[in-house]
Design an enzyme around this catalytic site. Structure first.
Site, mmCIF file in Angstrom:
data_model
loop_
_atom_site.group_PDB
_atom_site.id
_atom_site.type_symbol
_atom_site.label_atom_id
_atom_site.label_comp_id
_atom_site.label_asym_id
_atom_site.label_seq_id
_atom_site.Cartn_x
_atom_site.Cartn_y
_atom_site.Cartn_z
ATOM 1 N N GLU A 123 0.827 -1.215 0.000
ATOM 2 C CA GLU A 123 0.000 0.000 0.000
ATOM 3 C C GLU A 123 0.860 1.264 0.000
ATOM 4 O O GLU A 123 0.806 2.072 0.930
ATOM 5 C CB GLU A 123 -0.846 -0.053 1.276
ATOM 6 C CG GLU A 123 -2.045 0.813 1.326
ATOM 7 C CD GLU A 123 -2.802 0.486 2.592
ATOM 8 O OE1 GLU A 123 -3.841 -0.196 2.483
ATOM 9 O OE2 GLU A 123 -2.352 0.863 3.698
ATOM 10 N N PRO A 124 1.676 1.412 -1.017
ATOM 11 C CA PRO A 124 2.607 2.545 -1.005
ATOM 12 C C PRO A 124 1.977 3.849 -1.459
ATOM 13 O O PRO A 124 1.100 3.865 -2.326
ATOM 14 C CB PRO A 124 3.671 2.113 -2.024
ATOM 15 C CG PRO A 124 2.919 1.249 -2.988
ATOM 16 C CD PRO A 124 1.774 0.610 -2.242
ATOM 17 N N GLY A 125 2.427 4.926 -0.872
ATOM 18 C CA GLY A 125 2.070 6.253 -1.346
ATOM 19 C C GLY A 125 3.345 6.887 -1.886
ATOM 20 O O GLY A 125 3.553 7.033 -3.089
ATOM 21 N N ARG A 160 6.572 19.506 4.656
ATOM 22 C CA ARG A 160 7.417 18.454 5.236
ATOM 23 C C ARG A 160 8.651 18.995 5.962
ATOM 24 O O ARG A 160 8.979 18.509 7.047
ATOM 25 C CB ARG A 160 7.816 17.419 4.179
ATOM 26 C CG ARG A 160 6.613 16.747 3.500
ATOM 27 C CD ARG A 160 7.016 15.554 2.634
ATOM 28 N NE ARG A 160 7.409 14.439 3.446
ATOM 29 C CZ ARG A 160 8.635 14.007 3.587
ATOM 30 N NH1 ARG A 160 9.616 14.588 2.935
ATOM 31 N NH2 ARG A 160 8.899 12.994 4.365
ATOM 32 N N TYR A 168 8.580 17.964 9.792
ATOM 33 C CA TYR A 168 9.434 16.837 10.191
ATOM 34 C C TYR A 168 10.920 17.133 10.073
ATOM 35 O O TYR A 168 11.738 16.232 10.270
ATOM 36 C CB TYR A 168 9.168 15.596 9.317
ATOM 37 C CG TYR A 168 7.733 15.331 8.984
ATOM 38 C CD1 TYR A 168 6.837 14.937 9.975
ATOM 39 C CD2 TYR A 168 7.271 15.436 7.679
ATOM 40 C CE1 TYR A 168 5.512 14.686 9.660
ATOM 41 C CE2 TYR A 168 5.946 15.173 7.357
ATOM 42 C CZ TYR A 168 5.072 14.805 8.359
ATOM 43 O OH TYR A 168 3.768 14.546 8.044
ATOM 44 N N CYS A 196 4.633 34.794 6.886
ATOM 45 C CA CYS A 196 4.960 35.629 8.021
ATOM 46 C C CYS A 196 5.137 34.720 9.225
ATOM 47 O O CYS A 196 4.295 34.670 10.122
ATOM 48 C CB CYS A 196 3.823 36.613 8.228
ATOM 49 S SG CYS A 196 4.332 37.936 9.273
ATOM 50 N N GLU A 197 6.205 33.963 9.210
ATOM 51 C CA GLU A 197 6.404 32.901 10.202
ATOM 52 C C GLU A 197 7.878 32.501 10.111
ATOM 53 O O GLU A 197 8.344 32.089 9.039
ATOM 54 C CB GLU A 197 5.463 31.749 9.818
ATOM 55 C CG GLU A 197 5.564 30.503 10.594
ATOM 56 C CD GLU A 197 4.391 30.290 11.565
ATOM 57 O OE1 GLU A 197 4.649 29.739 12.625
ATOM 58 O OE2 GLU A 197 3.241 30.655 11.244
ATOM 59 N N TYR A 219 3.014 13.821 -0.222
ATOM 60 C CA TYR A 219 2.769 14.666 0.946
ATOM 61 C C TYR A 219 3.248 16.094 0.682
ATOM 62 O O TYR A 219 3.743 16.767 1.580
ATOM 63 C CB TYR A 219 3.413 14.060 2.211
ATOM 64 C CG TYR A 219 3.030 12.618 2.389
ATOM 65 C CD1 TYR A 219 1.741 12.273 2.761
ATOM 66 C CD2 TYR A 219 3.933 11.575 2.117
ATOM 67 C CE1 TYR A 219 1.349 10.957 2.879
ATOM 68 C CE2 TYR A 219 3.556 10.249 2.225
ATOM 69 C CZ TYR A 219 2.268 9.939 2.612
ATOM 70 O OH TYR A 219 1.896 8.628 2.716
HETATM 71 N N1 LLP Z 1 -1.036 2.881 4.458
HETATM 72 C C1 LLP Z 1 -1.378 3.461 5.627
HETATM 73 C C2 LLP Z 1 -2.384 2.834 6.478
HETATM 74 C C3 LLP Z 1 -0.764 4.671 6.010
HETATM 75 O O1 LLP Z 1 -1.089 5.218 7.172
HETATM 76 C C4 LLP Z 1 0.184 5.267 5.157
HETATM 77 C C5 LLP Z 1 0.792 6.533 5.510
HETATM 78 C C6 LLP Z 1 0.486 4.632 3.932
HETATM 79 C C7 LLP Z 1 -0.133 3.432 3.631
HETATM 80 C C8 LLP Z 1 1.446 5.199 2.949
HETATM 81 O O2 LLP Z 1 2.694 5.374 3.483
HETATM 82 P P1 LLP Z 1 3.913 5.737 2.489
HETATM 83 O O3 LLP Z 1 4.121 4.561 1.577
HETATM 84 O O4 LLP Z 1 3.517 6.928 1.722
HETATM 85 O O5 LLP Z 1 5.068 6.002 3.386
HETATM 86 N N2 LLP Z 1 3.068 13.035 5.911
HETATM 87 C C9 LLP Z 1 4.158 12.129 6.200
HETATM 88 C C10 LLP Z 1 3.794 10.703 5.946
HETATM 89 C C11 LLP Z 1 2.556 10.260 6.693
HETATM 90 C C12 LLP Z 1 2.223 8.861 6.355
HETATM 91 C C13 LLP Z 1 0.902 8.480 6.915
HETATM 92 N N3 LLP Z 1 0.467 7.182 6.541
HETATM 93 C C14 LLP Z 1 5.370 12.533 5.361
HETATM 94 O O6 LLP Z 1 5.298 13.559 4.679
HETATM 95 O O7 LLP Z 1 6.403 11.879 5.401
#
Ligand code: LLP
Length: 420
Positions: free
Chosen positions: A267-269, A306, A310, A339-340, A375
């Protein structure tokens, strides 16, 4: 990894200056070919389920759908996006899975109405779905009691994580599902595993343990997301073969114990879209504060949060408008327009401002903030009344607008001043 260049003139073969002139800045630009490349690397998994929270523009969803990716949704809004991008609501395997720790009232209504598959991250979700839609199949997101992540804010397992059903409550969750007439057909663990294989092996054995406790009704296991990408030159690219083999071994063990096939999902993003995305921004001021040289650009943490959230590192390159590539390099701090004081792209976790070695640049040159496809836009905001920026997709050598820049009028649309 080979050192990245800090000077560039194109993105996916298209001149950055012409992109900026045509579409304006700040601007997100995505390269379709990189998304295809990354998707194809994951084809060994039975299902690649795109975690659209990383970048949910309809054009990106549609591209991934056409490649064969299924999709994950974490809100009613993301379910709507998936449907509009052409995903059917239901099927086997489920085209859309709703994964969350709660149902808000909209999302519960929507999954019931459309028959969207639900991956439950809390016992309350089991209860609420069971009361509304008995007879459904569900999967359970389990918190195995430990976690991992690139920062404390992205750690997704363990006792301080809100995610998933606590592993010790599995028995209660199964009994509850049974009583409500729901069948548990799969398990999911997303604990931000990254590329630490020792840790991943622990996750796989936790999955096995939980799956054996559930029994042969388990037909799907999901490894979640969390595949890392190399943001820094020193970051290694993940060994996908090894990653797959670890999960495949777990899957095979379950198959031989249960006597039927078990589907392996990922389940990659980030992995699919991070490297495909670039934030193009124009330098609007160059100034010195004592010995520190600042490039101030027209993008801020309203466009890419980001670094401030982080301390995340993004590669940055300069696009010289005059095409003069013979430029000396300086240690520079890159900041935005907000402005931060924290509106700085070159910072580490805890808000420590650092410098970046970048070519000399002046007002009117562009900076490209790279590896920003995941993100990036989706975590953007209207802070300081900044309109959301435009997004462009380059495919087959052609840049196309996939979201127009928000207008000023849209900023206050829906607001009203009480009368009398
Ligand atoms: N599946 C679930 C249930 C998740 O909670 C997440 C990410 C993913 C898949 C996808 O994860 P990925 O493959 O993209 O790492 N905003 C943060 C990342 C938050 C991730 C939240 N959940 C950043 O910018 O690094």
């Amino acid at each position: 990894m080979a050192e990245r260049k800090t000077l560039r003139c194109d993105i996916a073969g298209i001149d950055v200056v012409s992109l900026a002139e045509q579409f304006g800045t700040p601007l997100y630009v995505y390269d379709a070919e990189t998304i295809r490349l990354r998707f194809n690397e994951l084809r060994k998994f039975d299902v690649v389920r795109y975690a659209q929270k990383a970048c949910s523009n309809l054009a990106i969803l549609s591209l991934l759908r056409q490649l064969g990716a299924l999709v994950d949704a974490v809100s009613a809004g993301e379910i709507h996006r998936a449907l509009v991008a052409g995903y059917p609501a239901a099927g086997d395997p489920p085209p859309i899975v709703y994964t969350a720790d709660i149902f808000d009232r909209d999302s519960l209504e929507l999954v019931v109405e459309k028959g969207i598959h639900v991956n439950c991250g809390s016992r309350d979700m089991i209860q609420q779905l069971g009361e509304r839609a008995p007879g459904r199949e569900i999967t359970l997101r389990i918190n195995p009691g430990f976690g991992h992540g690139h920062s404390r804010k992205t750690n997704t397992g363990g006792e301080f994580s809100k995610h998933g059903i606590w592993f010790k409550e599995l028995g209660e969750a199964l009994a509850q599902a049974k009583e409500l007439g729901l069948s548990v057909t799969g398990l999911h663990m997303h604990i931000g595993s990254g590329s630490d294989f020792e840790h991943l092996a622990k996750v796989c054995s936790a999955m096995e343990e939980v799956a054996f406790a559930v029994g042969p009704s388990v037909r799907t296991i999901s490894a979640g997301g969390g595949l890392p990408i190399p943001y820094r030159d020193s970051d290694q690219r993940i060994d996908l073969e090894r990653y797959f083999e670890l999960w495949n071994t777990t899957r095979r063990k379950l198959e031989s114990a249960f006597g039927h096939l078990v589907r392996l999902e990922i389940e990659p993003g980030r992995y699919l879209v991070a490297e495909a995305g670039y934030l193009v921004t124009e330098i609007r001021a160059v100034k010195k504060q004592a010995d520190n040289l600042f490039y101030l650009v027209d993008a801020g943490f309203n466009n890419l949060a980001r670094p401030v959230m982080y301390g995340a590192y993004h590669p940055i390159s300069v696009v010289p408008r005059d095409r003069n590539f013979a430029r000396p390099e300086y240690d520079v701090i890159v900041g935005g327009p907000l402005c931060e004081s924290g509106d700085i792209f070159t910072q580490e976790e805890g808000g420590v401002v650092v410098t970046r070695r970048l070519p000399q640049a002046s007002v009117g040159d562009y900076l490209v903030i790279e590896c920003a496809g995941a993100y990036g836009f989706v975590m953007g905001s209207n802070y300081n009344a900044k309109p959301l920026c435009a997004e462009v997709l380059i495919d087959g050598g052609r840049p196309q607008l996939i979201r127009r820049r928000q207008s000023y009028r849209e900023l206050w649309e829906g607001e009203s001043i009480p009368q009398g």
